[in-house]
Design an enzyme around this catalytic site. Structure first.
Site, PDB file in Angstrom:
ATOM      1  CE  LYS A 221      -3.749  -2.147  -0.185  1.00 38.56           C
ATOM      2  NZ  LYS A 221      -4.921  -2.909   0.518  1.00 38.56           N
TER       3      LYS A 221
HETATM    4  C1  LIG Z   1      -5.284  -3.958   0.666  1.00 30.27           C
HETATM    5  C2  LIG Z   1      -6.814  -3.588   1.022  1.00 30.27           C
HETATM    6  C3  LIG Z   1      -8.013  -4.710   2.501  1.00 30.27           C
HETATM    7  C4  LIG Z   1      -6.966  -5.189   3.497  1.00 30.27           C
HETATM    8  O1  LIG Z   1      -6.475  -4.634   4.298  1.00 30.27           O
HETATM    9  P1  LIG Z   1      -5.178  -5.157   4.768  1.00 30.27           P
HETATM   10  O2  LIG Z   1      -4.615  -4.793   5.575  1.00 30.27           O
HETATM   11  O3  LIG Z   1      -4.422  -6.382   4.443  1.00 30.27           O
HETATM   12  O4  LIG Z   1      -5.602  -5.904   5.744  1.00 30.27           O
HETATM   13  C5  LIG Z   1      -8.551  -4.074   2.343  1.00 30.27           C
HETATM   14  N1  LIG Z   1      -9.904  -3.610   1.449  1.00 30.27           N
HETATM   15  C6  LIG Z   1      -9.031  -3.484   0.145  1.00 30.27           C
HETATM   16  C7  LIG Z   1      -9.717  -2.798  -0.945  1.00 30.27           C
HETATM   17  C8  LIG Z   1      -7.645  -3.706   0.550  1.00 30.27           C
HETATM   18  O5  LIG Z   1      -7.287  -3.545  -1.455  1.00 30.27           O
END
Ligand SMILES: *Cc1c(COP(=O)(O)O)cnc(C)c1O
Length: 391
Positions: free
Chosen positions: A189
């Site tokens: 991210k």
């Molecule tokens: C990555 C992601 C999540 C989950 O995030 P985590 O921190 O890995 O739990 C939720 N929603 C979307 C749209 C994502 O891309």
């Protein structure tokens, strides 16, 4: 074909930008002896809340945890319905199921690929409790419309902002619009802490409730019960979860937040180069950006106009692999997953806009660590594959 050279080193789809300051800050945490939730987590929460302009931020071990607790805050329970989109990561929807609730999908807007507000009201029933809009790829949802509908029907809004650190809706950063907003700091991210997430809210009642249930349901400042001035005595009014962030993660988060502007400038530069190059190819559609958003460019997604090509999306991805480029697809629609088909009766054909879009999409590498040569290589390769396989 001509003397074009396939690069020897694989270009990963994604790499985090980890520099000396992150390494030093993590080592500092290790040396300090405070490994779990502590002063750095509190500082990170404060800085993140200030950054997005929210009253509270509660750091957790993932966005999935934050999305789950947002539904706890909404008092979603068995048999309730929660509205979201199938064009998302499974976590947005799994957490609805964790509450015993029923996920009700709404198709996406054909341009922004976020939930289509025009289609929401038809899906609202007396059992509807909440809406989970997903700010897809770093593009904001149409929040005025969503908030208007939520207000009219008394629905809770839990924004999935996993892609939306830095995203703006009408000049306002995402993070203080809905009742709760969940951000992800997963390795891929825009800000990464390895694993991690944060929930922001302006509501005092939610902040207090989630502060407790994100750490076993222990009341007061239980995180500090081993610190000087902390107290060993606590009570549990509600059995909570073990969702707290560690100071090791917060070390990374503090450094990453401090370089967010720089990282985003680089993402914008790369997105611009891609937009310019791919904008000239008839067989490719570049991402749309509505005038109401500032795009965070978490993902750069091209749509292949497959009817103009001799190969489909899957074969295109194989070609990119042969050229040593890592790519991905965001997302396989959640209603294609066995659990959702078997449990809720969803089937292929239910959401035509999502389904047509899914057949065309490829997420290309886009991250601050990419060099100009890497970016140019991706552009050259896409152009070459198109040249070879266009009808
Ligand atoms: C990555 C992601 C999540 C989950 O995030 P985590 O921190 O890995 O739990 C939720 N929603 C979307 C749209 C994502 O891309």
């Amino acid at each position: 074909m001509s003397e074009f050279k396939v690069r020897e080193k694989f270009l990963p789809y994604c790499l985090p930008l980890i520099e000396e300051d992150e390494i030093n800050e993590v080592v500092d945490s290790l040396k300090s002896g405070w490994l779990s939730t502590g002063p750095k987590t509190r500082e990170f929460e404060k800085q993140f809340a200030d950054y997005v302009g929210a009253k509270y931020a509660i750091a957790m071990n993932s966005a999935t945890a934050a999305l789950h607790l947002a539904l706890e805050a909404a008092d979603v329970g068995p048999g309730d319905e929660v509205i979201t989109t199938p064009m998302t990561f499974c976590a947005s929807v799994n957490t609805i199921v964790h509450m015993g609730a029923i996920p009700v999908f709404v198709d996406i807007d054909p341009k922004t690929h976020c939930i289509d507000p025009k289609k929401i009201e038809k899906k609202i029933t007396p059992k509807t409790k909440a809406i989970v809009p997903v700010h897809y790829a770093g593009h904001s949802c149409d929040m005025d419309e969503i908030m208007r509908i939520a207000k009219k029907h008394n629905l809770f809004v839990s924004e999935d902002a996993a892609h939306a650190v830095y995203t703006k809706y009408k000049n306002k950063l995402i993070g203080a619009i809905g009742d709760c907003t969940s951000f992800s700091f997963y390795a891929t991210k825009n800000i990464c802490t390895g694993e991690g997430g944060i929930l922001t809210t302006n509501r005092d009642d939610i902040a207090q409730k989630l502060r407790e249930i994100s750490l076993h349901g222990m009341n007061k400042a239980a995180w500090n019960r081993y610190g000087k001035g902390g107290s060993w005595r606590y009570d549990v009014e509600n059995p909570g979860y073990k969702y707290n962030m560690t100071d090791i993660q917060a070390s990374l988060g503090l450094c990453q937040l401090s370089k967010l502007e720089r990282m985003q400038k680089r993402r914008e530069e790369i997105a611009e180069k891609y937009n310019k190059a791919f904008g000239e190819i008839n067989e490719v559609t570049t991402p749309y950006t509505a005038s109401y958003t500032r795009h965070a460019w978490h993902l750069y997604i091209i749509q292949l106009e497959v009817e103009k090509l001799k190969i489909d999306r899957d074969q295109f991805i194989e070609k990119l692999k042969e050229y040593n480029i890592g790519v991905s697809v965001h997302f396989i629609p959640v209603h294609y997953m066995s659990f959702y088909k078997n449990t809720f009766g969803y089937k292929v054909g239910d959401f035509p806009v999502v389904e047509e879009y899914f057949e065309k999409i490829i997420s290309l590498p886009l991250y601050p660590k990419m060099s100009d040569e890497d970016v140019q290589y991706v552009i050259d390769v896409v152009e070459r594959i198109i040249e070879e396989y266009k009808k």
